[in-house]
Scaffold this motif. Structure first.
Motif, PDB file in Angstrom:
ATOM      1  N   UNK A 170       0.820  -1.207   0.000  1.00 42.23           N
ATOM      2  CA  UNK A 170       0.000   0.000   0.000  1.00 42.23           C
ATOM      3  C   UNK A 170       0.864   1.272   0.000  1.00 42.23           C
ATOM      4  N   UNK A 171       1.883   1.296   0.853  1.00 37.28           N
ATOM      5  CA  UNK A 171       2.709   2.517   0.933  1.00 37.28           C
ATOM      6  C   UNK A 171       3.390   2.808  -0.405  1.00 37.28           C
ATOM      7  N   UNK A 172       3.705   1.738  -1.148  1.00 32.29           N
ATOM      8  CA  UNK A 172       4.402   1.947  -2.418  1.00 32.29           C
ATOM      9  C   UNK A 172       3.432   2.019  -3.604  1.00 32.29           C
ATOM     10  N   UNK A 173       2.134   2.091  -3.311  1.00 33.47           N
ATOM     11  CA  UNK A 173       1.141   2.060  -4.398  1.00 33.47           C
ATOM     12  C   UNK A 173       0.856   3.431  -5.008  1.00 33.47           C
ATOM     13  N   UNK A 174       1.436   4.476  -4.450  1.00 30.97           N
ATOM     14  CA  UNK A 174       1.136   5.811  -4.971  1.00 30.97           C
ATOM     15  C   UNK A 174       1.978   6.850  -4.270  1.00 30.97           C
ATOM     16  N   UNK A 175       1.729   8.121  -4.581  1.00 33.92           N
ATOM     17  CA  UNK A 175       2.549   9.181  -4.001  1.00 33.92           C
ATOM     18  C   UNK A 175       2.376   9.324  -2.494  1.00 33.92           C
ATOM     19  N   UNK A 176       3.510   9.541  -1.851  1.00 36.72           N
ATOM     20  CA  UNK A 176       3.559   9.807  -0.411  1.00 36.72           C
ATOM     21  C   UNK A 176       4.141  11.205  -0.240  1.00 36.72           C
ATOM     22  N   UNK A 177       3.551  12.026   0.619  1.00 37.65           N
ATOM     23  CA  UNK A 177       4.125  13.335   0.917  1.00 37.65           C
ATOM     24  C   UNK A 177       4.987  13.188   2.167  1.00 37.65           C
ATOM     25  N   UNK A 178       6.304  13.235   1.955  1.00 35.65           N
ATOM     26  CA  UNK A 178       7.254  13.051   3.057  1.00 35.65           C
ATOM     27  C   UNK A 178       7.663  14.414   3.600  1.00 35.65           C
ATOM     28  N   UNK A 179       7.645  14.541   4.930  1.00 31.59           N
ATOM     29  CA  UNK A 179       7.958  15.847   5.533  1.00 31.59           C
ATOM     30  C   UNK A 179       8.808  15.689   6.783  1.00 31.59           C
ATOM     31  N   UNK A 180       9.559  16.737   7.087  1.00 41.06           N
ATOM     32  CA  UNK A 180      10.210  16.838   8.392  1.00 41.06           C
ATOM     33  C   UNK A 180       9.707  18.116   9.042  1.00 41.06           C
ATOM     34  N   UNK A 181       9.194  17.971  10.246  1.00 40.14           N
ATOM     35  CA  UNK A 181       8.689  19.111  11.020  1.00 40.14           C
ATOM     36  C   UNK A 181       9.564  19.309  12.249  1.00 40.14           C
ATOM     37  N   UNK A 182       9.770  20.574  12.591  1.00 37.03           N
ATOM     38  CA  UNK A 182      10.643  20.933  13.710  1.00 37.03           C
ATOM     39  C   UNK A 182       9.871  21.727  14.750  1.00 37.03           C
ATOM     40  N   UNK A 183      10.219  21.532  16.016  1.00 34.96           N
ATOM     41  CA  UNK A 183       9.606  22.335  17.079  1.00 34.96           C
ATOM     42  C   UNK A 183       9.861  21.715  18.438  1.00 34.96           C
ATOM     43  N   UNK A 184       9.521  22.454  19.482  1.00 36.52           N
ATOM     44  CA  UNK A 184       9.640  21.901  20.838  1.00 36.52           C
ATOM     45  C   UNK A 184       8.606  20.788  20.994  1.00 36.52           C
ATOM     46  N   UNK A 185       9.086  19.619  21.366  1.00 36.58           N
ATOM     47  CA  UNK A 185       8.183  18.494  21.625  1.00 36.58           C
ATOM     48  C   UNK A 185       7.456  17.955  20.411  1.00 36.58           C
ATOM     49  N   UNK A 186       7.969  18.232  19.213  1.00 38.54           N
ATOM     50  CA  UNK A 186       7.208  17.898  17.995  1.00 38.54           C
ATOM     51  C   UNK A 186       7.056  16.386  17.787  1.00 38.54           C
ATOM     52  N   UNK A 187       7.971  15.585  18.334  1.00 39.47           N
ATOM     53  CA  UNK A 187       7.859  14.134  18.118  1.00 39.47           C
ATOM     54  C   UNK A 187       6.616  13.617  18.857  1.00 39.47           C
ATOM     55  N   UNK A 188       6.542  13.924  20.131  1.00 35.54           N
ATOM     56  CA  UNK A 188       5.429  13.442  20.938  1.00 35.54           C
ATOM     57  C   UNK A 188       4.114  14.135  20.563  1.00 35.54           C
ATOM     58  N   UNK A 189       4.198  15.461  20.382  1.00 36.02           N
ATOM     59  CA  UNK A 189       2.950  16.180  20.088  1.00 36.02           C
ATOM     60  C   UNK A 189       2.438  15.890  18.683  1.00 36.02           C
ATOM     61  N   UNK A 190       3.381  15.620  17.768  1.00 33.77           N
ATOM     62  CA  UNK A 190       2.971  15.218  16.415  1.00 33.77           C
ATOM     63  C   UNK A 190       2.103  13.975  16.471  1.00 33.77           C
ATOM     64  N   UNK A 191       2.486  13.028  17.329  1.00 32.62           N
ATOM     65  CA  UNK A 191       1.693  11.802  17.495  1.00 32.62           C
ATOM     66  C   UNK A 191       0.312  12.111  18.084  1.00 32.62           C
ATOM     67  N   UNK A 192       0.261  13.135  18.960  1.00 31.95           N
ATOM     68  CA  UNK A 192      -1.051  13.532  19.512  1.00 31.95           C
ATOM     69  C   UNK A 192      -1.943  14.115  18.433  1.00 31.95           C
ATOM     70  N   UNK A 193      -1.346  14.960  17.582  1.00 34.94           N
ATOM     71  CA  UNK A 193      -2.136  15.544  16.498  1.00 34.94           C
ATOM     72  C   UNK A 193      -2.669  14.454  15.573  1.00 34.94           C
ATOM     73  N   UNK A 194      -1.844  13.406  15.365  1.00 40.02           N
ATOM     74  CA  UNK A 194      -2.209  12.313  14.457  1.00 40.02           C
ATOM     75  C   UNK A 194      -3.310  11.439  15.066  1.00 40.02           C
ATOM     76  N   UNK A 195      -3.187  11.114  16.340  1.00 43.90           N
ATOM     77  CA  UNK A 195      -4.180  10.267  17.002  1.00 43.90           C
ATOM     78  C   UNK A 195      -3.796   8.801  16.974  1.00 43.90           C
ATOM     79  N   UNK A 196      -4.590   7.968  17.655  1.00 45.27           N
ATOM     80  CA  UNK A 196      -4.292   6.532  17.786  1.00 45.27           C
ATOM     81  C   UNK A 196      -4.259   5.856  16.416  1.00 45.27           C
ATOM     82  N   UNK A 197      -3.482   4.766  16.343  1.00 43.92           N
ATOM     83  CA  UNK A 197      -3.272   4.043  15.077  1.00 43.92           C
ATOM     84  C   UNK A 197      -4.589   3.686  14.390  1.00 43.92           C
TER      85      UNK A 197
END
Ligand code: IDP
Ligand code: MG
Length: 162
Positions: free
Chosen positions: A75-102
């Motif tokens: 599935x991941x290789x079936x089409x375009x993926x928008x790859x990004x790097x985001x920077x900020x204080x706590x962005x790793x953990x908070x990014x997961x919060x913005x995304x939500x549970x799997x």
């Protein structure tokens, strides 16, 4: 003031965020990017690519023994993926919060997966789950020269540090 600056610099992190082919095909790029941008995180790398199958397998190597691994990589290789790097204080953990549970069925309303997806196999977005994975995933998806170091004019207003 110097202490504040040092504390701010020490907490700066980078995380890898990708909009999977379902999110791209459904026209959700701007909706998702805007959630990270409005929060105050800084975009330092972005590109759109169709990852080959072996690349998808490397990205998801932790899951290689799971029954859904092959379907997930296809599935991941079936089409375009928008790859990004985001920077900020706590962005790793908070990014997961913005995304939500799997599984979007379990994500809290207001999160990206809860608001925009329905099933776990089409949950539209990936985010690094910790500092080590963030480092590895950024290295896998981006060359160092594809990442941009810059100071945003908004930073002093976002962090209260000059
Ligand atoms: P994450 O994306 O929230 O970090 P992981 O457990 O790392 O979740 O799983 C990676 C991806 O594999 C998920 O985002 C989802 O697309 C897919 N996945 C996880 N569990 C299942 C499942 O039970 N069935 C189908 N796909 C799954
Ligand atoms: Mg994961």
């Amino acid at each position: 003031m110097l202490q504040e600056q040092e504390a701010h610099a020490a907490q700066m992190e980078r995380t890898f965020i990708a909009i999977k082919p379902d999110g791209v095909q459904r026209g959700l790029i701007s909706e998702i990017v805007s959630r990270f941008e409005r929060k105050g995180f800084k975009l330092v790398g972005i590109k759109i690519i169709v990852p080959p199958k072996d690349f998808a397998q490397r990205h998801y190597h932790d899951l290689k023994d799971r029954p859904f691994f092959n379907g997930l990589c296809n599935f991941l290789s079936s089409g375009p993926v928008l790859a990004m790097v985001w920077e900020g204080e706590g962005v790793i953990r908070y990014g997961r919060k913005l995304i939500g549970a799997t599984d979007p069925q379990n994500s809290e309303p207001g999160t990206i997966r809860a608001d925009l997806a329905v099933v776990v196999g089409r949950n539209i977005i990936h985010g690094s789950d910790g500092p080590e994975t963030a480092k590895d995933e950024i290295k896998l998806w981006f060359k160092p020269e594809e990442l941009v170091n810059y100071t945003s004019n908004a930073e002093k207003w976002i962090y209260g540090v000059n």
